[in-house]
Design a protein around this motif. Structure first.
Motif, short mmCIF file in Angstrom:
data_model
loop_
_atom_site.label_atom_id
_atom_site.label_comp_id
_atom_site.label_asym_id
_atom_site.label_seq_id
_atom_site.Cartn_x
_atom_site.Cartn_y
_atom_site.Cartn_z
N GLY A 90 60.08 5.54 75.59
CA GLY A 90 59.81 5.79 74.17
C GLY A 90 59.07 6.88 73.85
N TRP A 91 58.64 6.97 72.50
CA TRP A 91 57.63 8.05 72.15
C TRP A 91 56.38 7.98 73.36
CZ3 TRP A 91 59.96 10.63 69.07
CH2 TRP A 91 60.32 10.39 67.64
N GLY A 92 55.93 9.31 73.28
CA GLY A 92 54.56 9.43 74.26
C GLY A 92 53.56 9.71 73.03
N ASP A 93 52.36 9.48 73.41
CA ASP A 93 51.17 10.23 72.58
C ASP A 93 51.13 11.60 72.63
OD1 ASP A 93 50.43 7.31 71.92
OD2 ASP A 93 48.99 7.43 73.50
N VAL A 94 50.86 12.13 71.80
CA VAL A 94 50.40 13.77 71.70
C VAL A 94 49.45 13.74 72.85
CG1 VAL A 94 49.50 15.55 70.38
CG2 VAL A 94 51.08 13.86 69.15
N PRO A 95 49.84 14.78 73.52
CA PRO A 95 49.04 14.81 74.86
C PRO A 95 47.93 15.72 74.81
CG PRO A 95 51.02 16.43 75.19
CD PRO A 95 50.97 15.61 73.75
N VAL A 96 47.63 16.40 73.65
CA VAL A 96 46.45 17.34 73.46
C VAL A 96 45.82 16.90 72.10
CG1 VAL A 96 47.51 19.37 74.75
CG2 VAL A 96 48.15 19.02 72.27
N PRO A 97 44.62 17.38 72.00
CA PRO A 97 43.89 16.90 70.95
C PRO A 97 44.69 17.33 69.64
CG PRO A 97 42.43 18.04 72.52
CD PRO A 97 43.81 18.01 73.17
N ALA A 98 44.40 16.36 68.78
CA ALA A 98 45.12 16.58 67.39
C ALA A 98 44.94 17.85 66.71
CB ALA A 98 44.97 15.27 66.80
N GLY A 99 43.43 18.32 66.96
CA GLY A 99 43.02 19.64 66.22
C GLY A 99 43.73 20.61 66.69
N VAL A 100 44.02 20.72 68.10
CA VAL A 100 44.63 21.82 68.96
C VAL A 100 46.05 21.92 68.11
CG1 VAL A 100 45.63 22.74 70.90
CG2 VAL A 100 43.13 21.89 70.72
N VAL A 101 46.77 20.91 68.17
CA VAL A 101 48.15 21.01 67.46
C VAL A 101 48.23 21.43 66.02
CG1 VAL A 101 50.15 19.68 67.31
CG2 VAL A 101 48.65 19.33 69.29
N ALA A 102 47.30 20.78 65.62
CA ALA A 102 47.14 20.80 63.88
C ALA A 102 46.85 22.38 63.70
CB ALA A 102 46.09 19.89 63.18
N ALA A 103 45.96 22.97 64.46
CA ALA A 103 45.48 24.57 64.28
C ALA A 103 46.82 25.33 64.52
CB ALA A 103 44.40 24.77 65.33
N ALA A 104 47.91 24.88 65.25
CA ALA A 104 49.16 25.82 65.23
C ALA A 104 50.27 25.49 64.25
CB ALA A 104 49.74 25.05 66.77
N ILE A 105 49.83 24.63 63.24
CA ILE A 105 50.63 24.54 61.84
C ILE A 105 49.96 25.91 61.04
CG2 ILE A 105 51.39 23.12 60.35
CD1 ILE A 105 52.31 22.27 63.17
N GLY A 106 51.05 26.30 60.54
CA GLY A 106 50.79 27.36 59.32
C GLY A 106 51.74 27.35 58.05
N TRP A 107 50.92 27.30 57.06
CA TRP A 107 51.59 27.16 55.70
C TRP A 107 52.07 28.40 55.37
CZ3 TRP A 107 52.04 22.45 56.52
CH2 TRP A 107 51.07 21.65 56.91
#
Length: 134
Positions: A90-107
């Motif tokens: 099944g799905w796995g938990d996001v393996p890196v801190p949420a803030g690190v992944v969120a920082a890679a999102i750009g609008w």
């Protein structure tokens, strides 16, 4: 992408909503993800480090879907669910801190929206009839 047998496995995920310009945490399974994204077919975009962004497989074909960037490489359309590795159960938990992944999102800034749509349209496959073949 074919449906998967992960409907009862919930994992810690990130929810990307480019229309609201938000990244939030949540717990979802495959069925929840399809409902939240608003699609029956989801397409994986593998980012490395076991992180996968799931988007509407036909999202870029919709009329004026909201766009967002992941890093400098991926221009994506519509809502997305970011998960960790799938080990077959099944799905796995996001393996890196949420803030690190969120920082890679750009609008996409409003003034560049038209340019981003041109890039998205240019990356779509082109189909030719036999008369139009090169």
């Amino acid at each position: 992408m074919k449906d998967r047998n992960v409907s009862e496995t919930k994992a810690a995920v990130l929810l990307v909503d480019p229309e609201a310009r938000t990244v939030a945490t949540g717990r979802m399974d495959w069925t929840d993800a399809k409902e939240w994204i608003g699609a029956d077919l989801l397409e994986p975009v593998h980012l490395g480090s076991g992180v996968t962004v799931w988007v509407n497989e036909e999202g870029a074909l919709l009329e004026r879907p909201p766009l967002f960037l992941v890093g400098r490489e991926h221009l994506l359309a519509g809502r997305a669910v970011i998960t960790g590795p799938d080990d077959g159960t099944g799905w796995g938990d996001v393996p890196v801190p949420a803030g690190v992944v969120a920082a890679a999102i750009g609008w996409i800034p409003e003034r560049l929206d038209g340019f981003a749509r041109e890039i998205m349209a240019g990356s779509m496959p082109r189909f030719y009839s036999g008369d139009d073949a090169l």
